[in-house]
Design a protein around this motif. Structure first.
Motif, PDB file in Angstrom:
ATOM      1  N   GLN A 103      29.680  48.195  15.886  1.00 53.58           N
ATOM      2  CA  GLN A 103      29.654  46.731  15.785  1.00 53.58           C
ATOM      3  C   GLN A 103      30.773  46.289  14.857  1.00 53.58           C
ATOM      4  O   GLN A 103      31.132  47.010  13.933  1.00 53.58           O
ATOM      5  CB  GLN A 103      28.313  46.260  15.206  1.00 53.58           C
ATOM      6  N   LYS A 135      30.045  36.946  12.337  1.00 50.43           N
ATOM      7  CA  LYS A 135      28.843  37.518  12.968  1.00 50.43           C
ATOM      8  C   LYS A 135      29.104  38.944  13.427  1.00 50.43           C
ATOM      9  O   LYS A 135      30.211  39.269  13.849  1.00 50.43           O
ATOM     10  CB  LYS A 135      28.479  36.693  14.213  1.00 50.43           C
ATOM     11  N   TRP A 136      28.067  39.782  13.390  1.00 49.61           N
ATOM     12  CA  TRP A 136      28.190  41.153  13.894  1.00 49.61           C
ATOM     13  C   TRP A 136      28.100  41.142  15.402  1.00 49.61           C
ATOM     14  O   TRP A 136      27.156  40.581  15.963  1.00 49.61           O
ATOM     15  CB  TRP A 136      27.070  42.038  13.328  1.00 49.61           C
ATOM     16  N   VAL A 163      32.663  42.642  12.806  1.00 47.29           N
ATOM     17  CA  VAL A 163      32.463  41.243  12.398  1.00 47.29           C
ATOM     18  C   VAL A 163      33.488  40.366  13.088  1.00 47.29           C
ATOM     19  O   VAL A 163      34.690  40.620  13.008  1.00 47.29           O
ATOM     20  CB  VAL A 163      32.592  41.077  10.864  1.00 47.29           C
ATOM     21  N   PRO A 195      28.667  49.333   6.719  1.00 42.61           N
ATOM     22  CA  PRO A 195      29.791  48.409   6.946  1.00 42.61           C
ATOM     23  C   PRO A 195      30.981  48.787   6.062  1.00 42.61           C
ATOM     24  O   PRO A 195      30.812  49.041   4.872  1.00 42.61           O
ATOM     25  CB  PRO A 195      29.218  47.053   6.539  1.00 42.61           C
ATOM     26  N   GLU A 208      36.059  44.550   9.588  1.00 44.25           N
ATOM     27  CA  GLU A 208      34.857  45.189   9.045  1.00 44.25           C
ATOM     28  C   GLU A 208      34.001  45.676  10.215  1.00 44.25           C
ATOM     29  O   GLU A 208      33.789  44.939  11.178  1.00 44.25           O
ATOM     30  CB  GLU A 208      34.065  44.189   8.187  1.00 44.25           C
ATOM     31  N   HIS A 209      33.556  46.921  10.134  1.00 47.48           N
ATOM     32  CA  HIS A 209      32.754  47.477  11.228  1.00 47.48           C
ATOM     33  C   HIS A 209      31.675  48.406  10.689  1.00 47.48           C
ATOM     34  O   HIS A 209      31.715  48.810   9.520  1.00 47.48           O
ATOM     35  CB  HIS A 209      33.654  48.183  12.259  1.00 47.48           C
ATOM     36  N   ARG A 210      30.710  48.724  11.531  1.00 47.55           N
ATOM     37  CA  ARG A 210      29.598  49.595  11.145  1.00 47.55           C
ATOM     38  C   ARG A 210      29.063  50.271  12.398  1.00 47.55           C
ATOM     39  O   ARG A 210      29.429  49.880  13.522  1.00 47.55           O
ATOM     40  CB  ARG A 210      28.489  48.778  10.470  1.00 47.55           C
TER      41      ARG A 210
END
Ligand SMILES: O=C(O)CCC(=O)C(=O)O
Ligand SMILES: [Fe+2]
Length: 181
Positions: A79, A85-86, A81, A60, A116-118
């Protein structure tokens, strides 16, 4: 790849201008400071990972730029936020994804948010993505376009150095909270 970089570079410049105008600023800031030689392209490859629920393809993070233009293949795994929630971003190789980065959050004084991402790797298939990071030169001063500013003014060099320092020390980026007034 060169053609892709040229096309997305023009797109990023236009998007930045539109976002600036929406904030009431008809600014030459982006044209002057975010030129092709200060921006960069990253090609990501995520090998298949049978234990992908335990290890991230990409941890993340928020991007340390003004904005990112992202192209992904059909595999999926990105994914972000939303409302705490993701959520998964539907993969579409015919579309580009635009992420706001940390610098636009500062410039807009928190109106535009750095997302925010992952990436969660696929268990069986490898995945590819290409990201274009719309960045200024290291000497560019980053500050809010309105007062009172919630972040102090800093150079892009200072920001990058702080991020590198935090990653070395704590194992992860701290980012914008470091620059709150
Ligand atoms: O591979 C993706 O979809 C995301 C890549 C990314 O977030 C990055 O390179 O900063
Ligand atoms: Fe990213």
């Amino acid at each position: 790849m060169e053609q892709f970089a040229t096309t997305v570079s023009d797109l990023a410049q236009k998007l930045a201008e539109i976002l600036a105008e929406k904030m009431g600023h008809k600014s030459t800031f982006f044209k002057e400071n975010c030129v092709p030689s200060t921006c960069y392209l990253r090609m990501n490859r995520y090998p298949p990972c049978p234990i992908s629920s335990e290890i991230f393809g990409l941890i993340p993070h928020t991007d340390s730029d003004f904005l990112t233009v992202l192209h992904q293949d059909q595999i999926g795994g990105l994914q972000l936020v939303k409302d705490g929630k993701w959520i998964a971003v539907k993969p579409n190789p015919d579309a580009l994804i635009i992420n706001i980065g940390d610098l636009f959050q500062v410039w807009s004084n928190g109106v535009y948010r750095s997302v925010e991402h992952r990436v969660v790797a696929n268990k069986k298939m490898e995945r590819f993505s290409t990201a274009y990071f719309f960045c200024p030169s290291y000497d560019t001063l980053i500050q809010s376009c309105v007062e009172p500013s919630i972040y102090r003014r800093f150079s892009f060099r200072e920001f990058r150095q702080q991020v590198q320092c935090d990653v070395k020390r704590f194992g992860h980026k701290i980012g914008l909270p470091r620059f709150l007034v």
